[in-house]
Write a protein that holds these residues in place. Structure first.
Motif, PDB file in Angstrom:
ATOM      1  N   THR A   8     -75.619  38.044  20.649  1.00  0.00           N
ATOM      2  CA  THR A   8     -75.936  37.765  19.327  1.00  0.00           C
ATOM      3  C   THR A   8     -74.488  37.208  18.226  1.00  0.00           C
ATOM      4  N   LYS A   9     -73.981  37.915  17.515  1.00  0.00           N
ATOM      5  CA  LYS A   9     -73.250  38.165  17.244  1.00  0.00           C
ATOM      6  C   LYS A   9     -71.846  37.048  17.578  1.00  0.00           C
ATOM      7  N   GLU A  10     -71.944  37.346  18.742  1.00  0.00           N
ATOM      8  CA  GLU A  10     -70.757  36.722  19.176  1.00  0.00           C
ATOM      9  C   GLU A  10     -71.009  35.269  19.592  1.00  0.00           C
ATOM     10  N   ALA A  11     -72.291  34.432  20.086  1.00  0.00           N
ATOM     11  CA  ALA A  11     -72.607  33.698  20.105  1.00  0.00           C
ATOM     12  C   ALA A  11     -73.120  33.043  18.503  1.00  0.00           C
ATOM     13  N   VAL A  12     -72.960  33.592  17.217  1.00  0.00           N
ATOM     14  CA  VAL A  12     -73.366  32.537  15.966  1.00  0.00           C
ATOM     15  C   VAL A  12     -71.985  32.720  15.518  1.00  0.00           C
ATOM     16  N   ILE A  13     -70.851  33.530  15.550  1.00  0.00           N
ATOM     17  CA  ILE A  13     -69.246  33.127  15.369  1.00  0.00           C
ATOM     18  C   ILE A  13     -69.000  31.865  16.139  1.00  0.00           C
ATOM     19  N   ASN A  14     -69.471  32.088  17.490  1.00  0.00           N
ATOM     20  CA  ASN A  14     -69.299  30.733  17.916  1.00  0.00           C
ATOM     21  C   ASN A  14     -69.285  29.525  17.647  1.00  0.00           C
ATOM     22  N   LEU A  16     -70.756  28.748  14.278  1.00  0.00           N
ATOM     23  CA  LEU A  16     -70.127  28.725  12.767  1.00  0.00           C
ATOM     24  C   LEU A  16     -68.454  27.706  12.775  1.00  0.00           C
ATOM     25  N   SER A  17     -67.819  28.727  14.442  1.00  0.00           N
ATOM     26  CA  SER A  17     -66.383  28.037  14.618  1.00  0.00           C
ATOM     27  C   SER A  17     -66.473  26.967  14.398  1.00  0.00           C
ATOM     28  N   LYS A  18     -67.084  26.546  15.909  1.00  0.00           N
ATOM     29  CA  LYS A  18     -66.674  25.580  16.678  1.00  0.00           C
ATOM     30  C   LYS A  18     -67.455  24.272  15.250  1.00  0.00           C
ATOM     31  N   THR A  19     -68.244  24.008  14.849  1.00  0.00           N
ATOM     32  CA  THR A  19     -68.722  22.995  13.418  1.00  0.00           C
ATOM     33  C   THR A  19     -68.221  23.488  12.826  1.00  0.00           C
ATOM     34  N   GLY A  20     -67.499  24.521  11.713  1.00  0.00           N
ATOM     35  CA  GLY A  20     -66.600  24.267  11.382  1.00  0.00           C
ATOM     36  C   GLY A  20     -67.562  24.263   9.765  1.00  0.00           C
ATOM     37  N   LYS A  21     -69.024  23.681   9.437  1.00  0.00           N
ATOM     38  CA  LYS A  21     -69.476  23.362   8.499  1.00  0.00           C
ATOM     39  C   LYS A  21     -70.793  24.679   8.766  1.00  0.00           C
ATOM     40  N   ALA A  22     -71.558  25.124   7.216  1.00  0.00           N
ATOM     41  CA  ALA A  22     -72.091  25.381   7.487  1.00  0.00           C
ATOM     42  C   ALA A  22     -73.972  25.148   7.881  1.00  0.00           C
ATOM     43  N   MET A  23     -74.602  25.892   8.692  1.00  0.00           N
ATOM     44  CA  MET A  23     -75.945  25.424   9.306  1.00  0.00           C
ATOM     45  C   MET A  23     -76.688  26.437   9.057  1.00  0.00           C
ATOM     46  N   SER A  24     -77.454  26.108   9.185  1.00  0.00           N
ATOM     47  CA  SER A  24     -79.076  26.781   8.802  1.00  0.00           C
ATOM     48  C   SER A  24     -78.949  27.682   9.906  1.00  0.00           C
ATOM     49  N   GLN A  25     -80.188  28.955   9.535  1.00  0.00           N
ATOM     50  CA  GLN A  25     -80.274  29.609  10.759  1.00  0.00           C
ATOM     51  C   GLN A  25     -81.407  28.709  11.791  1.00  0.00           C
ATOM     52  N   SER A  26     -81.891  27.719  11.756  1.00  0.00           N
ATOM     53  CA  SER A  26     -82.167  27.272  12.537  1.00  0.00           C
ATOM     54  C   SER A  26     -81.387  26.465  13.482  1.00  0.00           C
ATOM     55  N   ILE A  28     -78.560  26.973  14.404  1.00  0.00           N
ATOM     56  CA  ILE A  28     -77.574  28.392  14.317  1.00  0.00           C
ATOM     57  C   ILE A  28     -79.182  28.425  16.024  1.00  0.00           C
ATOM     58  N   GLU A  29     -79.973  28.916  15.164  1.00  0.00           N
ATOM     59  CA  GLU A  29     -80.566  28.920  16.369  1.00  0.00           C
ATOM     60  C   GLU A  29     -80.563  27.900  18.254  1.00  0.00           C
ATOM     61  N   LYS A  30     -80.616  26.851  17.869  1.00  0.00           N
ATOM     62  CA  LYS A  30     -81.233  25.421  18.319  1.00  0.00           C
ATOM     63  C   LYS A  30     -79.318  25.587  19.194  1.00  0.00           C
ATOM     64  N   LYS A  31     -78.334  26.190  18.507  1.00  0.00           N
ATOM     65  CA  LYS A  31     -77.156  25.341  19.132  1.00  0.00           C
ATOM     66  C   LYS A  31     -76.424  27.070  20.056  1.00  0.00           C
ATOM     67  N   ILE A  32     -77.139  28.360  19.845  1.00  0.00           N
ATOM     68  CA  ILE A  32     -76.564  29.139  21.025  1.00  0.00           C
ATOM     69  C   ILE A  32     -77.171  29.704  22.455  1.00  0.00           C
ATOM     70  N   ASN A  33     -76.858  29.969  22.671  1.00  0.00           N
ATOM     71  CA  ASN A  33     -76.949  30.015  24.656  1.00  0.00           C
ATOM     72  C   ASN A  33     -77.411  30.802  24.966  1.00  0.00           C
TER      73      ASN A  33
END
Length: 124
Positions: A8-14, A16-26, A28-33
């Motif tokens: 989960t930590k790796e997915a969250v960092i990945n 946020l790194s790819k977007t380069g922007k701040a994102m809400s928890q929801s 982020i949750e939609k984007k992690i696989n």
């Protein structure tokens, strides 16, 4: 303190790194696989904030947005700068515009929160 790495930590960092922007928890949750519940993602985000890996921005919609601190350091942003929240893609980005303000005598400012809201160039 050294914290163990999790999927989960790796997915969250990945994300946020790819977007380069701040994102809400929801967002982020939609984007992690991977399958991870909301509480786990919030716990990960808050730990990253405690460790100085992420910073948190609270927008006027009441949501918390999270961004990698490295993006701000690399871009040499002013300490007090504006953030722009896109209502379409649900991201927040740091703007290079410094915030200028004044307060009456005998007031001491500890932090500021300047968030502009609208549609980013990518979503127009």
């Amino acid at each position: 303190m050294k914290r163990r790495n999790t999927p989960t930590k790796e997915a969250v960092i990945n994300v946020l790194s790819k977007t380069g922007k701040a994102m809400s928890q929801s967002a982020i949750e939609k984007k992690i696989n991977l399958k991870s519940d909301r509480a786990t993602i919030y716990r990960v985000l808050n730990r990253f904030c405690e460790d100085g890996v992420l910073h948190k921005i609270v927008a006027e919609d009441g949501k918390q947005y999270f961004a990698l601190c490295v993006n701000c350091k690399e871009n040499k942003l002013p300490k007090n700068h504006f953030h722009f929240r896109c209502t379409s893609c649900q991201t927040i980005e740091c703007l290079h515009e410094p915030v200028h303000f004044s307060v009456p005598k005998n007031y001491s400012v500890e932090s500021i929160n300047c968030v502009l809201t609208g549609t980013c160039p990518k979503c127009i």
